[in-house]
Design a protein around this motif. Structure first.
Motif, PDB file in Angstrom:
ATOM      1  N   HIS A  87      -3.253  10.599   1.076  1.00 42.23           N
ATOM      2  CA  HIS A  87      -4.628  11.004   1.415  1.00 42.23           C
ATOM      3  C   HIS A  87      -4.804  12.515   1.272  1.00 42.23           C
TER       4      HIS A  87
ATOM      5  N   GLU B 290       1.023   7.174   3.623  1.00 42.47           N
ATOM      6  CA  GLU B 290      -0.437   7.109   3.510  1.00 42.47           C
ATOM      7  C   GLU B 290      -1.085   8.469   3.735  1.00 42.47           C
ATOM      8  N   ASN B 291      -0.601   9.220   4.723  1.00 40.30           N
ATOM      9  CA  ASN B 291      -1.163  10.546   4.990  1.00 40.30           C
ATOM     10  C   ASN B 291      -0.906  11.516   3.842  1.00 40.30           C
TER      11      ASN B 291
ATOM     12  N   ASP C 261     -11.622   8.128   0.750  1.00 36.02           N
ATOM     13  CA  ASP C 261     -11.367   7.119   1.777  1.00 36.02           C
ATOM     14  C   ASP C 261      -9.868   6.937   1.994  1.00 36.02           C
ATOM     15  N   TYR C 262      -9.501   6.667   3.234  1.00 30.68           N
ATOM     16  CA  TYR C 262      -8.098   6.427   3.584  1.00 30.68           C
ATOM     17  C   TYR C 262      -7.667   5.079   3.037  1.00 30.68           C
ATOM     18  N   LYS C 263      -6.566   5.050   2.288  1.00 33.78           N
ATOM     19  CA  LYS C 263      -6.083   3.811   1.670  1.00 33.78           C
ATOM     20  C   LYS C 263      -4.679   3.493   2.176  1.00 33.78           C
ATOM     21  N   SER C 264      -4.515   2.280   2.676  1.00 31.73           N
ATOM     22  CA  SER C 264      -3.204   1.868   3.176  1.00 31.73           C
ATOM     23  C   SER C 264      -2.230   1.701   2.014  1.00 31.73           C
TER      24      SER C 264
END
Length: 235
Positions: A79, A75-76, A85-88
């Protein structure tokens, strides 16, 4: 993944090229894959990566801590590439990859109500099982001869997978030493070969003893029959 483009005249960033790391560990292969995708000189590469991340990347991990670390790393990395926006990462499942082959006739959708995490995990598994996989990349576990029951990669029985090995690798061998054909990394080859769709590619970092071991002659024969081309890079 240049091999895929050379052999199949399509890029792994293209739609409908679904990719899985069935033994994801802490997510190293998946993060490097995304970073390499992002470096490609393609006009809409970020749009393609966004679609791939949401719909066509899958990963499995059986150890809970590694599962969480892999999720965070993937995820990081995503991103850092895409921003916003942070997306799982919804493509990762907490599961035993080999066991999925044993339970592929199980109706997960009608399972008894469970805690939200487990229900979400089951939904992810269902989506993965329905996906036509084109690329399988991994560093498969290795466990033959393991003596300690405290080690992570214990020798677990998988009747269906073991039966497939028996009717392929073992049937083709001339050796009486057949136990090594049931090593976990050999099971990974059998599982991946059966899971892969046509025009697919397997990229494994694995033990290399199968290259010249007498007990692996049946395994080598089957690889030659089941794949059009095999590339071996020895370090």
């Amino acid at each position: 993944m240049l091999f895929y483009k050379e052999e199949f005249e399509s890029d792994i960033t293209d739609r409908n090229i679904k990719i899985i790391d069935p033994f994801v560990g802490t997510g190293t292969f998946m993060t490097r894959l995304m970073l390499n995708m992002a470096k490609q000189n393609i006009d809409d590469i970020k749009e393609k990566l966004e679609y791939k991340y949401k719909n066509e990347l899958y990963a499995n991990e059986i150890i809970l801590l590694a599962y969480y670390i892999a999720s965070i790393n993937i995820e990081n990395t995503y991103h850092d590439i895409i921003g916003g926006d942070y997306k799982s990462f919804e493509g990762i499942s907490l599961t035993d990859t080999f066991q999925l082959s044993e339970d592929n006739d199980k109706d997960y959708k009608n399972s008894e109500p469970l805690l939200p995490f487990f229900m979400e995990n089951i939904e992810r598994i269902n989506k993965q099982l329905e996906a036509p996989i084109k690329v399988i990349m991994a560093n498969p576990p290795y466990s033959i001869g393991q003596k300690s029951a405290n080690k992570n990669a214990q020798n677990t029985s998988y009747p269906k997978l073991d039966a497939r090995i028996g009717e392929t690798y073992v049937r083709e061998t001339n050796s009486t030493l057949r136990r090594s054909n049931y090593d976990t990394y050999i099971k990974a080859f059998r599982w991946a070969t059966d899971r892969l769709e046509e025009n697919g590619l397997i990229a494994f970092i694995s033990n290399g003893s199968f290259l010249d071991a007498n007990s692996s002659d049946g395994f080598r024969k089957c690889l030659e029959k089941e794949f059009e081309k095999i590339y071996i890079i020895k370090s």
